[in-house]
Design a protein around this motif. Structure first.
Motif, short mmCIF file in Angstrom:
data_model
loop_
_atom_site.label_atom_id
_atom_site.label_comp_id
_atom_site.label_asym_id
_atom_site.label_seq_id
_atom_site.Cartn_x
_atom_site.Cartn_y
_atom_site.Cartn_z
N SER A 61 30.18 41.35 43.20
CA SER A 61 31.20 41.75 44.16
C SER A 61 32.00 42.96 43.69
O SER A 61 32.20 43.92 44.44
CB SER A 61 32.15 40.57 44.43
N VAL A 62 32.47 42.92 42.45
CA VAL A 62 33.29 44.00 41.92
C VAL A 62 32.48 45.30 41.78
O VAL A 62 32.95 46.37 42.15
CB VAL A 62 33.95 43.60 40.58
N VAL A 63 31.28 45.19 41.25
CA VAL A 63 30.45 46.39 41.09
C VAL A 63 30.12 46.99 42.46
O VAL A 63 30.20 48.21 42.65
CB VAL A 63 29.16 46.09 40.29
N ASN A 64 29.80 46.15 43.43
CA ASN A 64 29.51 46.65 44.77
C ASN A 64 30.72 47.37 45.35
O ASN A 64 30.60 48.48 45.88
CB ASN A 64 29.08 45.50 45.69
N ARG A 124 39.67 42.41 36.63
CA ARG A 124 39.95 42.94 35.29
C ARG A 124 38.85 42.58 34.31
O ARG A 124 38.45 43.41 33.49
CB ARG A 124 41.31 42.43 34.78
N ALA A 125 38.34 41.36 34.37
CA ALA A 125 37.27 40.93 33.47
C ALA A 125 36.02 41.77 33.69
O ALA A 125 35.38 42.22 32.73
CB ALA A 125 36.96 39.45 33.67
N VAL A 126 35.66 41.99 34.95
CA VAL A 126 34.46 42.79 35.24
C VAL A 126 34.69 44.24 34.83
O VAL A 126 33.80 44.85 34.22
CB VAL A 126 34.04 42.68 36.73
N PHE A 127 35.85 44.79 35.12
CA PHE A 127 36.15 46.15 34.69
C PHE A 127 36.04 46.28 33.18
O PHE A 127 35.47 47.24 32.66
CB PHE A 127 37.55 46.58 35.15
N GLN A 128 36.57 45.30 32.46
CA GLN A 128 36.48 45.35 30.99
C GLN A 128 35.03 45.28 30.54
O GLN A 128 34.60 46.04 29.68
CB GLN A 128 37.28 44.21 30.35
N GLY A 129 34.27 44.36 31.13
CA GLY A 129 32.85 44.26 30.78
C GLY A 129 32.10 45.55 31.07
O GLY A 129 31.27 46.00 30.27
N LEU A 130 32.41 46.16 32.21
CA LEU A 130 31.77 47.44 32.55
C LEU A 130 32.14 48.52 31.56
O LEU A 130 31.28 49.25 31.08
CB LEU A 130 32.19 47.88 33.96
N ARG A 131 33.43 48.65 31.27
CA ARG A 131 33.89 49.70 30.35
C ARG A 131 33.21 49.57 28.99
O ARG A 131 32.93 50.55 28.33
CB ARG A 131 35.40 49.66 30.19
N GLU A 132 32.98 48.34 28.56
CA GLU A 132 32.36 48.13 27.25
C GLU A 132 30.84 48.28 27.32
O GLU A 132 30.20 48.43 26.28
CB GLU A 132 32.76 46.76 26.70
N SER A 188 38.11 58.86 37.02
CA SER A 188 38.56 60.06 37.74
C SER A 188 38.28 59.97 39.24
O SER A 188 38.86 60.71 40.02
CB SER A 188 37.91 61.32 37.15
N ASN A 189 37.40 59.05 39.65
CA ASN A 189 37.07 58.87 41.06
C ASN A 189 37.94 57.83 41.76
O ASN A 189 37.81 57.62 42.95
CB ASN A 189 35.61 58.41 41.20
N LEU A 190 38.81 57.17 41.01
CA LEU A 190 39.61 56.08 41.57
C LEU A 190 40.99 56.55 42.01
O LEU A 190 41.54 57.50 41.43
CB LEU A 190 39.74 54.95 40.54
N SER A 191 41.56 55.84 42.97
CA SER A 191 42.93 56.11 43.39
C SER A 191 43.86 55.75 42.23
O SER A 191 43.48 54.98 41.34
CB SER A 191 43.28 55.28 44.63
N PRO A 192 45.07 56.30 42.19
CA PRO A 192 45.98 56.03 41.06
C PRO A 192 46.22 54.54 40.80
O PRO A 192 46.23 54.13 39.64
CB PRO A 192 47.27 56.75 41.46
N ASP A 193 46.39 53.73 41.83
CA ASP A 193 46.65 52.31 41.59
C ASP A 193 45.40 51.58 41.10
O ASP A 193 45.49 50.67 40.25
CB ASP A 193 47.26 51.62 42.81
N LEU A 194 44.22 51.98 41.55
CA LEU A 194 42.98 51.39 41.02
C LEU A 194 42.71 51.90 39.61
O LEU A 194 42.23 51.15 38.76
CB LEU A 194 41.79 51.74 41.92
N TRP A 224 41.89 49.80 36.25
CA TRP A 224 40.75 50.14 35.39
C TRP A 224 41.23 50.35 33.95
O TRP A 224 40.61 49.87 33.02
CB TRP A 224 40.08 51.39 35.94
N ARG A 225 42.37 51.06 33.78
CA ARG A 225 42.89 51.34 32.45
C ARG A 225 43.43 50.10 31.74
O ARG A 225 43.41 50.02 30.52
CB ARG A 225 44.00 52.38 32.52
N ARG A 226 43.95 49.15 32.50
CA ARG A 226 44.52 47.95 31.89
C ARG A 226 43.48 47.11 31.16
O ARG A 226 43.82 46.16 30.49
CB ARG A 226 45.22 47.09 32.94
N THR A 227 42.24 47.48 31.30
CA THR A 227 41.19 46.74 30.62
C THR A 227 40.91 47.30 29.23
O THR A 227 40.11 46.75 28.50
CB THR A 227 39.88 46.78 31.45
#
Length: 151
Positions: A49-52, A117-125, A137-143, A147-150
């Motif tokens: 869901s999150v990746v989609n 947040r868990a999926v974002f963290q997994g993706l970032r790693e 750089s493609n995300l809106s400021p709030d998104l 993304w950064r909180r991970t």
């Protein structure tokens, strides 16, 4: 009696490839379970869901680059784009993102931020640092903040 065609046996290299594909995906899901303290089934559904939703919020070229770094088996679970499927409206901000994920998972919006947040963290790693920066750089400021909180 009709002849039943025999399946062509897989070559050794095809078997190794399938094994790698499966083990890469399994490792990714295990990692999501650890970072998000999630059950395997929840981690798998959240990942899809999150990746989609993420792929629909970034530029097409960037989405292609991100897909290239994701486990192939995960990509197989993503909805396929096609003319026979209705186009879904994907907003650009955090609230829209969380709403879409909540709808996909059949959960209340208030429940999905930890999953995202868990999926974002997994993706970032899982992806390269350069790719993580490109996605950000493609995300809106709030998104982008989510993304950064991970990190």
């Amino acid at each position: 009696m009709a002849d039943i065609p025999e399946e062509t046996p897989l070559s050794r290299s095809e078997k190794r490839h399938l094994s790698r594909v499966g083990s890469t995906y399994a490792a990714f899901i295990r990692h999501l379970c650890e970072v998000g303290k999630l059950e395997s089934g929840v981690a798998e559904c959240a990942a899809v869901s999150v990746v989609n939703a993420l792929l629909h919020r970034i530029q097409p070229g960037e989405a292609k680059d991100l897909k290239a770094q994701l486990p192939r088996k995960l990509l197989e679970f993503l909805p396929q784009e096609g003319a026979d499927k209705p186009v879904r409206a994907f907003g650009k901000n955090r609230d829209d993102f969380l709403r879409v994920v909540a709808e996909d998972l059949g959960k209340d919006v208030s429940e999905v931020e930890p999953l995202v947040r868990a999926v974002f963290q997994g993706l970032r790693e899982h992806i390269s640092e350069g790719e993580a920066e490109d996605v950000e750089s493609n995300l809106s400021p709030d998104l982008r903040d989510l993304w950064r909180r991970t990190q």
